[in-house]
Design an enzyme around this catalytic site. Structure first.
Site, mmCIF file in Angstrom:
data_model
loop_
_atom_site.group_PDB
_atom_site.id
_atom_site.type_symbol
_atom_site.label_atom_id
_atom_site.label_comp_id
_atom_site.label_asym_id
_atom_site.label_seq_id
_atom_site.Cartn_x
_atom_site.Cartn_y
_atom_site.Cartn_z
ATOM 1 C CE LYS A 184 39.628 42.436 34.257
ATOM 2 N NZ LYS A 184 40.707 42.681 35.130
HETATM 3 C C1 LIG Z 1 41.578 42.000 36.357
HETATM 4 C C2 LIG Z 1 41.221 41.048 37.452
HETATM 5 C C3 LIG Z 1 41.446 41.326 38.813
HETATM 6 C C4 LIG Z 1 42.290 42.470 39.269
HETATM 7 O O1 LIG Z 1 41.831 43.688 38.865
HETATM 8 P P1 LIG Z 1 42.763 44.970 39.077
HETATM 9 O O2 LIG Z 1 41.789 46.096 38.926
HETATM 10 O O3 LIG Z 1 43.808 44.934 38.026
HETATM 11 O O4 LIG Z 1 43.303 44.887 40.453
HETATM 12 C C5 LIG Z 1 40.965 40.465 39.767
HETATM 13 N N1 LIG Z 1 40.308 39.345 39.419
HETATM 14 C C6 LIG Z 1 40.102 39.014 38.136
HETATM 15 C C7 LIG Z 1 39.352 37.767 37.817
HETATM 16 C C8 LIG Z 1 40.574 39.845 37.111
HETATM 17 O O5 LIG Z 1 40.425 39.491 35.823
#
Ligand SMILES: *Cc1c(COP(=O)(O)O)cnc(C)c1O
Length: 385
Positions: A184
């Site tokens: 991210k």
């Molecule tokens: C990455 C992601 C999540 C989950 O995030 P985590 O921190 O890995 O739990 C949820 N929704 C979307 C759209 C994502 O891309």
């Protein structure tokens, strides 16, 4: 052609993050404590939100938000098929029913008009996802939510930082869940943040740590008391100070990361803008895109190859790419449980078949970007109809 493989989305971790993690490890406190609290303070001040709680993933933040909003068995939550499946898994976790509606063809975000048609007496919440970092059209959704008395819980996993009508996503009163997963825009390896009203965040803080009335740091610190009460059978979702050590430095660099992302997007856009076989991602006038993903769509009717073959061709040229996302309704669990058909969400499905995400991260050098562009244009030339 490149000699080394270009990884799709490696993290960008500096010496500052590494020193901070080591400092935490040398300290007496490695789990939730002063650094997680400091990270919350800096995150809230960046967004201008009134409250937030750090947790160990965005999935945890979403789950906590649903519980804190009182959503459970018998309730329906409206969301989008174009998302990571965590957005829908958490609805199952609280025993509620996910209701999918189709997306808008330009942004691939949930379509407000489709939401209106799906609202039923059992509807308790809408869970929009700011796909790729492009904010959803919140105004009409807010209006619908108000008229029907339903809450909005935002999946902002891609949306740090992005703006809708000049305001940061996550700075309003809707609960918004951010992800700090390794790929991210800001990473703590694993981690997340839930923003919202002080009242909701107070409840979320309790729910995300065993349902205890006081957290461990307050109990074990000087002047802390051993006494606590359990107010709810909560979860173990707290962020550690080791994770927060990464976040504290990542957030100070985020403006630089974002400006590099925007530069790369411009390089891609100007290279692909004239190419009739490619459809570029959009940025509507009223938003500031977080550019978490650069989602390219192929006009497959103008090419002799499919999206899957296009990805293989990129791989042959040593370029990593990915697909965001396999629509929720195609996954066997959901398909079978709710009887969803491929064509139930035609916009989502048609776009899924022709989209791919190109590398977009602040670690890319100008040469890396040039390599991606060269590879894409080479494939297009080779397979143009
Ligand atoms: C990455 C992601 C999540 C989950 O995030 P985590 O921190 O890995 O739990 C949820 N929704 C979307 C759209 C994502 O891309």
């Amino acid at each position: 052609m490149r000699t080394d493989f270009l990884t799709f989305s490696p993290p960008l971790i500096g010496e500052e993050e590494i020193r901070e993690v080591v400092d935490t490890l040398h300290s007496n406190w490695i789990t939730t404590g002063p650094k997680s609290r400091q990270f919350e303070v800096e995150f809230a001040s960046f967004l201008g939100c009134s409250a937030c709680v750090s947790v160990n993933s965005c999935t945890a933040a979403l789950h906590t938000a649903l519980v804190a909003s009182g959503i459970g068995p018998g309730d329906e939550v409206i969301t989008t098929p174009i998302t990571f499946v965590a957005s829908v898994n958490v609805i199952e976790h609280v025993g509620a029913k996910p209701v999918l509606v189709d997306v808008e063809p330009d942004t691939l975000n949930i379509d407000p008009r489709q939401i209106e048609r799906a609202i039923a007496p059992q509807t308790r919440a809408v869970l929009p996802v700011h796909f790729a970092g492009h904010p959803v059209d919140l105004d009409p959704i807010e209006e619908l939510a108000q008229n029907h008395g339903v809450s909005i819980i935002e999946d902002a996993a891609h949306a740090f930082p992005s703006k809708y009508h000049g305001r940061f996503i996550g700075s309003g009163k809707n609960p918004a869940a951010f992800s700090f997963y390794a790929t991210k825009n800001l990473t703590t390896a694993e981690g997340g943040m839930l923003t919202g009203t002080p009242d909701l965040i107070d409840r979320a803080r309790v729910i995300s740590l065993h349902g205890m009335s006081k957290d461990a740091w307050k109990r074990y610190d000087k002047g802390g008391s051993w006494y606590y009460e359990v107010l709810y059978p909560g979860f173990k979702y707290n962020m550690t100070d080791i994770q927060a050590s990464l976040g504290l430095h990542q957030i100070r660099k985020i403006e630089r990361f974002q400006s590099r992302r925007r530069q790369i997007v411009q390089m891609y856009n100007s290279a692909f803008g004239e190419e009739e076989t490619l459809e570029l991602p959009v940025e509507r006038r009223e938003v500031e895109h977080a550019w978490h993903l650069y989602v390219l769509r192929l006009r497959t009717e103008t090419l002799r190859i499919s999206r899957d073959q296009f990805i293989e061709e990129l791989q042959l040229r040593k370029i990593g790419s990915s697909v965001h996302f396999i629509p929720v309704h195609l996954h066997p669990y959901y398909r079978d449980k709710y009887g969803w058909k491929t064509q139930d969400f035609p916009v989502a499905y048609a776009n899924y078949q022709r989209m791919l995400s190109l590398p977009l991260n602040p670690r890319l050098t100008d040469q890396d970007v040039a390599d991606v562009i060269e590879a894409v244009l080479d494939i297009v030339e080779m397979y143009r109809l």
